[in-house]
Design a protein around this motif. Sequence first.
Motif, mmCIF file in Angstrom:
data_model
loop_
_atom_site.group_PDB
_atom_site.id
_atom_site.type_symbol
_atom_site.label_atom_id
_atom_site.label_comp_id
_atom_site.label_asym_id
_atom_site.label_seq_id
_atom_site.Cartn_x
_atom_site.Cartn_y
_atom_site.Cartn_z
ATOM 1 N N ARG A 140 -39.662 -61.533 31.738
ATOM 2 C CA ARG A 140 -38.928 -60.279 31.567
ATOM 3 C C ARG A 140 -39.621 -59.368 30.548
ATOM 4 O O ARG A 140 -39.608 -58.138 30.687
ATOM 5 C CB ARG A 140 -37.486 -60.567 31.161
ATOM 6 C CG ARG A 140 -36.643 -61.132 32.298
ATOM 7 C CD ARG A 140 -35.176 -61.209 31.959
ATOM 8 N NE ARG A 140 -34.888 -62.215 30.937
ATOM 9 C CZ ARG A 140 -34.726 -63.517 31.189
ATOM 10 N NH1 ARG A 140 -34.857 -63.976 32.436
ATOM 11 N NH2 ARG A 140 -34.447 -64.365 30.235
ATOM 12 N N SER A 198 -40.949 -55.562 31.298
ATOM 13 C CA SER A 198 -40.649 -54.362 30.512
ATOM 14 C C SER A 198 -41.925 -53.626 30.113
ATOM 15 O O SER A 198 -41.939 -52.399 30.003
ATOM 16 C CB SER A 198 -39.840 -54.734 29.272
ATOM 17 O OG SER A 198 -40.618 -55.490 28.358
ATOM 18 N N ARG A 241 -34.230 -67.116 36.048
ATOM 19 C CA ARG A 241 -33.567 -65.865 36.439
ATOM 20 C C ARG A 241 -34.599 -64.819 36.882
ATOM 21 O O ARG A 241 -34.590 -63.674 36.456
ATOM 22 C CB ARG A 241 -32.679 -65.339 35.316
ATOM 23 C CG ARG A 241 -31.471 -66.226 35.065
ATOM 24 C CD ARG A 241 -30.498 -65.637 34.072
ATOM 25 N NE ARG A 241 -31.038 -65.656 32.717
ATOM 26 C CZ ARG A 241 -31.066 -64.615 31.907
ATOM 27 N NH1 ARG A 241 -30.609 -63.441 32.299
ATOM 28 N NH2 ARG A 241 -31.559 -64.724 30.684
ATOM 29 N N MET A 252 -28.592 -47.844 39.890
ATOM 30 C CA MET A 252 -29.267 -48.902 40.633
ATOM 31 C C MET A 252 -29.640 -50.026 39.677
ATOM 32 O O MET A 252 -30.105 -49.776 38.562
ATOM 33 C CB MET A 252 -30.519 -48.354 41.316
ATOM 34 C CG MET A 252 -31.229 -49.377 42.197
ATOM 35 S SD MET A 252 -32.556 -48.623 43.176
ATOM 36 C CE MET A 252 -33.659 -48.074 41.875
ATOM 37 N N ASN A 253 -29.426 -51.272 40.090
ATOM 38 C CA ASN A 253 -29.771 -52.408 39.252
ATOM 39 C C ASN A 253 -31.274 -52.489 39.046
ATOM 40 O O ASN A 253 -32.060 -52.170 39.931
ATOM 41 C CB ASN A 253 -29.277 -53.711 39.899
ATOM 42 C CG ASN A 253 -27.770 -53.804 39.920
ATOM 43 O OD1 ASN A 253 -27.092 -53.216 39.088
ATOM 44 N ND2 ASN A 253 -27.244 -54.538 40.882
ATOM 45 N N LYS A 254 -31.652 -52.947 37.849
ATOM 46 C CA LYS A 254 -33.069 -53.113 37.541
ATOM 47 C C LYS A 254 -33.633 -54.263 38.370
ATOM 48 O O LYS A 254 -33.027 -55.330 38.454
ATOM 49 C CB LYS A 254 -33.234 -53.398 36.057
ATOM 50 C CG LYS A 254 -34.681 -53.471 35.602
ATOM 51 C CD LYS A 254 -34.763 -53.676 34.105
ATOM 52 C CE LYS A 254 -36.216 -53.727 33.644
ATOM 53 N NZ LYS A 254 -36.323 -53.918 32.175
ATOM 54 N N PRO A 255 -34.788 -54.076 38.999
ATOM 55 C CA PRO A 255 -35.373 -55.162 39.798
ATOM 56 C C PRO A 255 -35.643 -56.387 38.929
ATOM 57 O O PRO A 255 -35.970 -56.266 37.751
ATOM 58 C CB PRO A 255 -36.680 -54.551 40.323
ATOM 59 C CG PRO A 255 -36.487 -53.078 40.226
ATOM 60 C CD PRO A 255 -35.598 -52.856 39.048
ATOM 61 N N PRO A 256 -35.518 -57.570 39.496
ATOM 62 C CA PRO A 256 -35.764 -58.784 38.703
ATOM 63 C C PRO A 256 -37.246 -58.979 38.425
ATOM 64 O O PRO A 256 -38.110 -58.401 39.091
ATOM 65 C CB PRO A 256 -35.234 -59.893 39.616
ATOM 66 C CG PRO A 256 -35.445 -59.357 41.000
ATOM 67 C CD PRO A 256 -35.178 -57.870 40.893
ATOM 68 N N PRO A 304 -37.847 -46.221 33.282
ATOM 69 C CA PRO A 304 -36.848 -46.464 34.327
ATOM 70 C C PRO A 304 -37.153 -45.660 35.581
ATOM 71 O O PRO A 304 -37.590 -44.517 35.519
ATOM 72 C CB PRO A 304 -35.528 -46.013 33.675
ATOM 73 C CG PRO A 304 -35.790 -46.082 32.211
ATOM 74 C CD PRO A 304 -37.245 -45.760 32.028
ATOM 75 N N GLN A 354 -37.343 -63.723 40.448
ATOM 76 C CA GLN A 354 -37.492 -63.813 41.891
ATOM 77 C C GLN A 354 -38.805 -64.499 42.244
ATOM 78 O O GLN A 354 -39.885 -63.994 41.928
ATOM 79 C CB GLN A 354 -37.478 -62.416 42.518
ATOM 80 C CG GLN A 354 -37.703 -62.403 44.021
ATOM 81 C CD GLN A 354 -36.634 -63.184 44.778
ATOM 82 O OE1 GLN A 354 -35.436 -63.010 44.521
ATOM 83 N NE2 GLN A 354 -37.055 -64.025 45.706
#
Length: 269
Positions: A248, A252, A42, A1-5, A258, A44
């Motif tokens: 970002r 993190s 980049r 699954m892609n990492k949420p923005p 994750p 949301q």
Amino acid sequence: MNKPPSMVWLPADHRLMGDHGHQMPFLLLGDKYARAVKVGARAQPVMFPLASADQIDELLALVDGVMLTGSPSNVHPSHFDEPVADPSLPLDAERDQLTLALVRTCVREGVPLLGICRGFQEINVALGGTLYQQVQNVPGRMDHREPKGQPPDVQYAPRHPINLVPDSAFAEWAGGTEVQVNSLHGQGINRLADGLRALAHAPDGQIEAFEVLGARTFAYAVQFHPEWRCWENPFYSAIFEAFGRACRQRRSQRDPVPRATLTAQHDEP
């Protein structure tokens, strides 16, 4: 699954809209601001409709940065102990009530913060500074307002240079100590708040950018409008890229484990 923005909170404007005597309250966010966050940073863009100051802590826990946008409305001058100079100009007391408290919390908690135009003025007022309500009427100052009645491409075109403090983040983003910017504001900084450092000035001396001294993360604001087609302007683009990196980084730190790992742990007997 892609990492949420990363998610960036953009507080809304409160405005009455309608015609024929039937105005209704609306919550508004300009497309250009949301698009700059989406494309340039980049991240949301998100809104929390009807958010109040007493919800700031719980809502900041859900996001990775805050961007305070420009607006047709002005910061109410009562926040810097002045009467309203021009009653015909729009105000937004509901936005003031949220954003001035939000600024102080972002600075205290180390949340990435970018202010643009009204947002630039909000940060200064929130931290104790004052504004000129009508820069064009201040002796020695230029008229920084946009040409009324012109299409957006004309209104947001470069209007004047700004001089950047050498070795500052803005000089790095611009690749030098002078760069052309647009100009679309009536209010502007009078007294800079303690704890802020001016990093750019217009030819008339008006402050065009500052940083929050001692900030633990990205904490900058500009009087001009880098959100306007930021992807077409290297300087504007660099501002949003740096803001996005800071968001970002907070993401993190806010969610270091994750989600797949968490799911696996919950599935264990």
